[in-house]
Design an enzyme around this catalytic site. Structure first.
Site, PDB file in Angstrom:
ATOM      1  N   LYS A   1       0.848  -1.195   0.000  1.00 45.84           N
ATOM      2  CA  LYS A   1       0.000   0.000   0.000  1.00 45.84           C
ATOM      3  C   LYS A   1       0.884   1.245   0.000  1.00 45.84           C
ATOM      4  O   LYS A   1       1.749   1.411   0.862  1.00 45.84           O
ATOM      5  CB  LYS A   1      -0.873  -0.047   1.262  1.00 45.84           C
ATOM      6  CG  LYS A   1      -2.194   0.667   1.128  1.00 45.84           C
ATOM      7  CD  LYS A   1      -3.047   0.329   2.340  1.00 45.84           C
ATOM      8  CE  LYS A   1      -4.329   1.109   2.360  1.00 45.84           C
ATOM      9  NZ  LYS A   1      -5.032   0.960   3.633  1.00 45.84           N
TER      10      LYS A   1
HETATM   11  C1  E4P Z   1      -8.331   1.953   3.544  1.00 47.71           C
HETATM   12  O1  E4P Z   1      -7.545   1.159   3.101  1.00 47.71           O
HETATM   13  C2  E4P Z   1      -8.210   2.590   4.857  1.00 47.71           C
HETATM   14  O2  E4P Z   1      -7.589   1.682   5.727  1.00 47.71           O
HETATM   15  C3  E4P Z   1      -9.532   2.913   5.507  1.00 47.71           C
HETATM   16  O3  E4P Z   1     -10.625   2.512   4.724  1.00 47.71           O
HETATM   17  C4  E4P Z   1      -9.620   4.279   6.088  1.00 47.71           C
HETATM   18  O4  E4P Z   1     -10.876   4.403   6.688  1.00 47.71           O
HETATM   19  P1  E4P Z   1     -11.207   5.481   7.803  1.00 47.71           P
HETATM   20  O5  E4P Z   1     -11.553   6.762   7.115  1.00 47.71           O
HETATM   21  O6  E4P Z   1     -12.394   4.894   8.511  1.00 47.71           O
HETATM   22  O7  E4P Z   1     -10.006   5.612   8.681  1.00 47.71           O
END
Ligand code: E4P
Length: 217
Positions: free
Chosen positions: A87
């Site tokens: 990522k």
């Molecule tokens: C995506 O890969 C992120 O980990 C995640 O969806 C972020 O979500 P949040 O806005 O609830 O922190």
């Protein structure tokens, strides 16, 4: 549509895996910290533990922000397990890194996508997934679902193979709307996945069937 779970909690991952609908996992530094994981060795061990539960596609995020440092990290993460998807944040060095990793056959998930232009760049660089954060846009009164729709249109126009991974899910409705729009993947906390199961008419209907079946046994 693929279902990923957005957590680093091993019990939640097991629960979703046992439901038989899980296609992958996304994590991020905040989710790892929430589980009390500290230090590089513990982080790696945790990714391995996640990989042992699911069949494939475990997003592990790089922690640095310069090309050389992220490349070194990405190689280490990818070497941990063939299920790892690296990522990478949507920054200039991240874009360069996605191009390099794609050339090396390493799958990538470009994270922190908040505009169609960012998604287009990530797809051009060869990202396996782009992660538009729809809940965080909703949080600031912008239309997160509209972003998913715009990215869908752009990717379809040019037949990009990059998959739209709808992230920052806040409710079961977010999941069904993403499915209607044609997101390739939704990554959600366990809670919203489990809420999809529920309907009061199902509960009432089942209670009645159980009652009426008493004399049939
Ligand atoms: C995506 O890969 C992120 O980990 C995640 O969806 C972020 O979500 P949040 O806005 O609830 O922190």
């Amino acid at each position: 549509m693929k279902f990923f779970i957005d957590t680093a909690n091993l019990q939640h991952i097991k629960t979703a895996q046992d439901l038989g609908i899980l296609d992958g996992v996304t994590t991020n530094p905040s989710l790892m910290a929430k589980e009390g994981i500290t230090g590089a060795a513990a982080v790696k061990a945790h990714y391995k533990a996640i990989c042992d539960i699911v069949e494939d596609k475990v997003s592990a995020e790089v922690l640095s922000t310069t090309y050389d440092e992220m490349l070194a990290e990405a190689k280490e993460l990818a070497a941990l397990d063939p299920k790892i998807v690296v990522k990478v944040p949507m920054i200039a060095d991240g874009l360069k890194l996605i191009k390099t990793l794609t050339g090396m056959g390493i799958r990538t998930n470009c994270t922190l996508i908040f505009s169609p232009g960012q998604a287009l760049l990530a797809a051009k660089a060869g990202a396996t997934y782009v992660s538009p954060f729809l809940g965080r846009l909703d949080d600031i009164c912008q239309d997160g679902l509209n972003l998913i729709q715009e990215i869908r249109e752009i990717f379809d126009n040019y037949d990009f193979h990059t998959e739209i991974l709808a992230a920052s899910i806040r409710s079961p409705l977010h999941i069904t709307y993403c499915a209607k729009i044609g997101a390739d993947v939704v990554t959600s906390p366990l809670d919203s996945i489990l809420r999809l199961l529920k309907h009061p008419l199902t509960d009432n209907g089942l209670a009645q069937f159980i009652k009426d079946s008493e004399g049939l046994k």
